[in-house]
Design an enzyme around this catalytic site. Sequence first.
Site, mmCIF file in Angstrom:
data_model
loop_
_atom_site.group_PDB
_atom_site.id
_atom_site.type_symbol
_atom_site.label_atom_id
_atom_site.label_comp_id
_atom_site.label_asym_id
_atom_site.label_seq_id
_atom_site.Cartn_x
_atom_site.Cartn_y
_atom_site.Cartn_z
ATOM 1 C CG HIS A 199 37.634 -50.034 -105.572
ATOM 2 N ND1 HIS A 199 36.676 -50.762 -104.906
ATOM 3 C CD2 HIS A 199 36.951 -49.069 -106.258
ATOM 4 C CE1 HIS A 199 35.475 -50.276 -105.179
ATOM 5 N NE2 HIS A 199 35.614 -49.236 -105.998
ATOM 6 C CD GLU A 200 38.352 -45.947 -107.783
ATOM 7 O OE1 GLU A 200 37.710 -46.000 -108.859
ATOM 8 O OE2 GLU A 200 37.793 -45.800 -106.684
ATOM 9 C CG HIS A 249 35.323 -48.884 -111.039
ATOM 10 N ND1 HIS A 249 34.089 -49.492 -111.177
ATOM 11 C CD2 HIS A 249 35.370 -48.411 -109.766
ATOM 12 C CE1 HIS A 249 33.417 -49.384 -110.033
ATOM 13 N NE2 HIS A 249 34.177 -48.730 -109.165
ATOM 14 C CG HIS A 299 33.467 -53.306 -116.044
ATOM 15 N ND1 HIS A 299 32.457 -53.098 -115.144
ATOM 16 C CD2 HIS A 299 33.022 -54.283 -116.866
ATOM 17 C CE1 HIS A 299 31.449 -53.920 -115.408
ATOM 18 N NE2 HIS A 299 31.766 -54.646 -116.445
#
Length: 693
Positions: free
Chosen positions: A470-471, A474, A477
Site C-alpha cells: 500500500h505505502e 503512494h 506516485h
Amino acid sequence: MLPTSNPLMVPADAPVDYAAVQPAHITPAISALIETARAAVERAADPALEPDWDTLVASVEDAGEQLWRAWSIAGHLNAVVNTPALREAYNACLPLVTEFSTWLGLHTGLYAQYQRLHDSAAFHELSATRRRIVELALRDFRLSGVQLQGADRERYARISEQEAQASQKFSENVLDATDHWSLHIEDEARLAGIPEDVRQAARQAASEAGLAGWKLNLKMPCYLPVMQHARDRALREAMYRGYATLASEQGGDPALDNSPLIEQLLELRAQEAALLGYGDFAELKLQTRMADSSAQVLSFLRELAARARPYAERDLAELREFAAQSLGLQALEMWDVPYASERLREERYAYSEETLKPYFTEPRVLQGLFGLIETVFGVRVLPSPMPLWHPDARALRVETPEGELLGHLLMDLYARAGKQSGAWVDSERSRRRAGQRLRTPIAYLTCNFSAPQGGKPALLTHDDVITLFHESGHALHALLSEVDEPAAAAFASVEWDAIELPSQFMENFCWEWSVLHSLSAHVQSGKPLPRALYDKLLAARNFQSGMQTVRQIEFSLFDMLIHGRGAALHIQGVLDVLDQVRKEVAVLFPPPWQRFPHNFSHLFAGGYGAGYYSYKWAEVLSADAYALFEEHAGRAADGTRNTLDPETGRLFRKEILAVGGSRPAAESFRAFRGRDPSMEALLRHNGMSPAGL
C-alpha cells in the site's frame, strides 16, 4: 547566500546529511528560509512587474522550495526519532511556519498578480499543466481567505495558527500516551498462546527497563498479536482497555486527554468554514475533492453500507456461534473479537497469520516487491548509500533499466519508542525541471513492523505485506512522476479522495499466487510459500470482509457528520454522534468507556478531517483499475493467473502515476480505464456480489 554549515540549508538540488541534523539546526534554518521566501514573494507581488510564468510562478516556487523541504525534514524527524529537544525545536517553529503559510495565502498582492497572469494573453500560451497550476493557485488563494478584509483576516490568521498547534498537540498526546503505557507480566503462564517472537521482544523490553519477566506495550507489533492469540482473557481486556482509552479522560494521565483538543479543533474548523462563506467544514474541504457535496459522500457511504451490512451481520452471527460453542464465550466482548476471529479462521481455513509469518522475511518480501515494480512499471529499485536518521533506515535508488535516476526512496520500517505509530509516505522534495537540469524526487516510506529478533530477519504478517505494498503505491506516485512542476505533483494537487488510488491498487497484488511465491522464503528452510497454504489464504481473503467494510464506513460517516455542521460539538456530542452512526451501520458495539476519537489521528492530526471517506471512495477506483489487469492477465506455466502485465502496467504508469495532479483525477481514471469507475469490482473483490449470501 545562506550558510551551508547547517545541513537543513543546503540547496534544494543537494542531498541532506540526515545524520548531521540536530535540533539546534531547526530554528535558525526555518527562520532564515522564511525571511528569504518572504522577500522573494514581495518581489513577485510587485504590481509594477508584468507577471509571466518565470517572474511569478517559478520565482515563488524558487522562494519556497528550500523552506518547505527543510520543514518536511524537520517534521519527518519529529515523527520518527522524537526526542524532547527535537519536539521543542519543532514546536518553536510551528507558529512561524503557520504564520508564513497564512500570510502567503492572504497576500492580496500576490493573488492579484496570479489573477493578472490568468487574465492575460500569456496565460493561453502556457502548457495545460501550467494553466492548471495557475487556476488551482487562484482557487487555493480564495480558500485561504485572501478575499477577507480587516478583522476577519486577522481572525483567520489566528484560527490557522491555533489549528496547527492543536493538531500537533493531539499527535503528541497520542504518541506520549502510547509510549508511557506498558503492562508488566511476571507470570509466564499469562502469555500462553502469544507468538514466540512477540514474547522475546517483550522480555527484551522488560530487561532494558530493569525488570524481570515481560513488558507489553500498545504498539501494533505487540498489541495485535496479543489480542489475536493470548488465551488469558483478562490480559486481552487490559490491553484493549489501554488502547481503547488512549489520550482520553479514561486513560492514565489527565494531561494527555485529547477531549479539549477535539472540541477546539471542531470549533476552529467551523469558524474557518464560516469565515470563508461555507456552511460547514465538510463543504469547505470538498472544494478540493472529486466528490461534489456532503450529500453525495453520505449517499455513497450509505449505499455501500446497505450492500455490506447483510454480510457483516452474517460474519458476526458466525463468530458469535463459534465463540459460544468452541471457546465457551457466551458473551462476545470487544477484547474477544480478534482472538475468536483468529481461532475461527484457523478452524475454517486451517491456517493463521502466525503460520504464514515465517514465510515473509523482510529481505525476501522487499526483493519480491522490487521485482514486481520492475516487471509491471519498468523501473529498478537498488540500494543507495546515504546518511540517514536511524540505523534501521535505508535509502534506495529508483532508476530506469538504462540506469537513469528517477528518484530516491527512504525507508524506515520498524516500530520503536519515540516513533509515531502507523504507516505513511511523505515527500522530502518533488520532481522539478529547470532548463536542462532535472531535480529528482525523494520520498519517505515509514512503517511500524516488528524489528528483527535474535539475529534472524524481521518477519512480516500478510497484513504487514499488504501495508508495505500500500505505502509503496503512494511512493511510486511521487517517484514515477513525469510532471516537471512541483505544484502539480501528486501530493500537491491530486484530489484527496483520489490520492489512495495507487496505494490501494498495489494491495491487490498481495493476493496473487505468482507474487506471493516470489516474495516468500521460509526463515529456516528458505522454501517459498506452499501452494496449499496459499489456497487457504486466498479462501480466507474475504473472511469477515462485511464486518471490516462497515467498520470503515462507521469511521467515514462519523467524520462527515461531526464536520458537516455549522456549530461545533462538545466532546459528549462527538461521542453521541459516534453512537448514532454505530446504530445506523455497525454490527459491533464497544463498551461505553471506549474513546476511539481520542486516538483518531487521521481526523485530528493527519489531514483527513472531512476526508476519511476517501479510503472507500478511492477503493472503488483502485479495484476497478486492478480489474483491467485481471482482464489482461496471462497464464503462468503451471496454469495459474499472472496479472503482472507490463503493457497494462505501462498504461497505469502513464495515465495515473506519471501525470500526478497535472489534470483532474477523474480524467486520469478515464484515460486509463476508458470509462467512469464502477463499484462492482470492489464488491466482487470483497466477496459481496449478489450471489455471495
